[in-house]
Design an enzyme around this catalytic site. Structure first.
Site, short mmCIF file in Angstrom:
data_model
loop_
_atom_site.label_atom_id
_atom_site.label_comp_id
_atom_site.label_asym_id
_atom_site.label_seq_id
_atom_site.Cartn_x
_atom_site.Cartn_y
_atom_site.Cartn_z
CE1 TYR A 143 -27.87 3.21 -7.13
CE2 TYR A 143 -30.24 2.77 -6.51
CZ TYR A 143 -28.88 2.48 -6.75
OH TYR A 143 -28.67 0.92 -6.71
N GLY B 231 -14.92 -4.13 -8.80
CA GLY B 231 -15.35 -3.67 -7.32
C GLY B 231 -15.26 -4.27 -6.48
CB ALA B 232 -12.98 -7.53 -5.70
CG ASN B 233 -13.35 -2.24 -2.79
OD1 ASN B 233 -13.43 -2.47 -3.95
ND2 ASN B 233 -12.79 -1.35 -2.03
N GLY B 234 -16.64 -4.32 -2.44
CA GLY B 234 -18.03 -3.61 -2.28
C GLY B 234 -18.63 -4.76 -1.52
CE LYS C 172 -27.38 -0.21 -10.24
NZ LYS C 172 -25.94 -0.80 -10.00
CB SER D 234 -28.76 -1.30 1.47
OG SER D 234 -29.13 -1.01 0.29
NE ARG E 13 -13.09 3.14 -6.06
CZ ARG E 13 -13.80 4.00 -5.29
NH1 ARG E 13 -14.16 5.30 -5.83
NH2 ARG E 13 -14.15 3.82 -4.16
#
Length: 353
Positions: free
Chosen positions: A169, A15-18, A173, A220, A40
């Site tokens: 959510y 998920g490197a673009n998060g 987690k 967030s 993705r």
């Protein structure tokens, strides 16, 4: 033997673009690691290639379209020395709890399965959350790594789609992290790696990944913008601004914790809570208004809320991050609320937001 993954090693970041992951990538590269990032689609990887172009062949992108598919990460894990698994959905818009739980649990299991029998891999760091730790209780409580959020799981079991968005959510987690530890224990005989789980609360800080507008910010970061920058405080009442909050950590500090977790042998097999402290948004509003000169001069109408009221707030949920400080060492120094606020506002100003 599982253990320390030194600079020069190749690390897979999912998920490197998060929001968090992009800072993990940057911190790894700055400290001499080579990084393979999953996204993705090729399109989502292009901005990252530009951001990290100075690192040339030290940074590469691979596409994993669906992290929940069996064998999704089989190719991505080949030849890496460690994995930073950050990919997991975070939003409060799910109708069916499985929209969050399915990808969170199955994505975690998927990467751990792909890592089995890969002798090059020495450590896997999973980004969990304090959402997997906390509970809503009538009296204040200090929470630590020993606590688990069984409350959210029970609410989702009993109420399904009617459960609160927060419970959906938090259950995702908690169940994803439980799945990681269960897999880790069950695969004891045929893995070369050990597991570290990091549990941050709200994560705030400047953005380096590709975001087109404030409305496209993650949960967030978007909540911070709405509460601290918008004159209407995102529609929040004075009561909410001064009494509803949580724990927080700067995104650069949780990114650094991901790197230190690779380097400290004693982190193996541990769950680590990473938190600067507790807040209500009034604290950030007061800090933003006190900064001189203002890092966001284009906004002369920052909200004021109820100045000073945050100091009177007694949080119901308090975190004990002492274990992480002990294991990760003195290099983990948390940004202050002034530093984080200044850098976020300067970033927004630069973007014209």
């Amino acid at each position: 033997m599982p253990g320390i993954v030194p600079a020069g090693s190749k690390v897979l970041v999912t998920g490197a673009n998060g929001f968090i992951a992009a800072w993990v990538v940057r911190t790894l590269l700055e400290r001499g690691y080579a990084v393979r990032g999953t996204v993705r689609s090729q399109e989502k990887g292009e901005p990252l290639k530009k951001i990290f172009s100075d690192y040339k062949d030290k940074f590469e992108i691979v596409v994993v379209e669906d992290i929940t598919k069996e064998g999704a990460f089989d190719e991505a894990v080949k030849g890496v020395d460690a994995i930073e698994h950050t990919a997991s959905p975070f939003h409060f818009k799910a109708d069916d709890p499985q929209e969050l739980i399915g990808p969170a649990v199955n994505g975690t299991r998927s990467i751990l399965k792909s890592a089995l029998n890969k002798s090059s891999i020495r450590r896997i760091v999973v980004t969990s959350s304090t959402a997997a730790i906390i509970a809503t209780l009538p009296e204040p409580k200090v929470f630590s790594e020993l606590d688990w959020n069984e409350q959210a799981i029970e609410e989702v079991k009993k109420q399904g789609k009617n459960a609160s968005q927060a419970a959906k959510y938090r259950a995702s987690k908690t169940l994803a992290e439980k799945a990681a530890w269960e897999f880790y224990e069950a695969s004891n005989t045929n893995r070369s790696w050990d597991l570290v789980v990091l549990n941050p609360p709200y994560v705030f800080g400047p953005v380096i990944h590709d975001v087109s507008s404030p409305s496209a910010l993650g949960t967030s970061a978007g909540d911070w913008y709405n509460s601290v920058v918008r004159p209407d405080m995102g529609g929040k009442t004075l009561e909410v601004i001064t009494t509803v909050g949580g724990g927080w950590v700067d995104v650069r500090d949780i990114a650094l914790a991901h790197v230190l977790a690779l380097q400290k042998n004693e982190a193996g097999g541990e769950r680590l809570l990473i938190s600067k402290g507790e807040f209500v948004y009034q604290d950030f509003i007061d800090t933003a208004n006190a900064l001189s000169p203002s890092p966001i001069p284009s906004h002369t109408d920052l909200p004021k809320g109820k100045p000073g009221a945050g100091k009177d707030f007694v949080p119901k949920i308090v975190y004990d991050p002492s274990k992480a400080s002990k294991i990760l060492g003195p290099e983990l120094v948390y940004h202050t609320i002034e530093e984080t606020t200044r850098d976020i506002l300067a970033d927004f100003e630069k973007r014209g937001w």
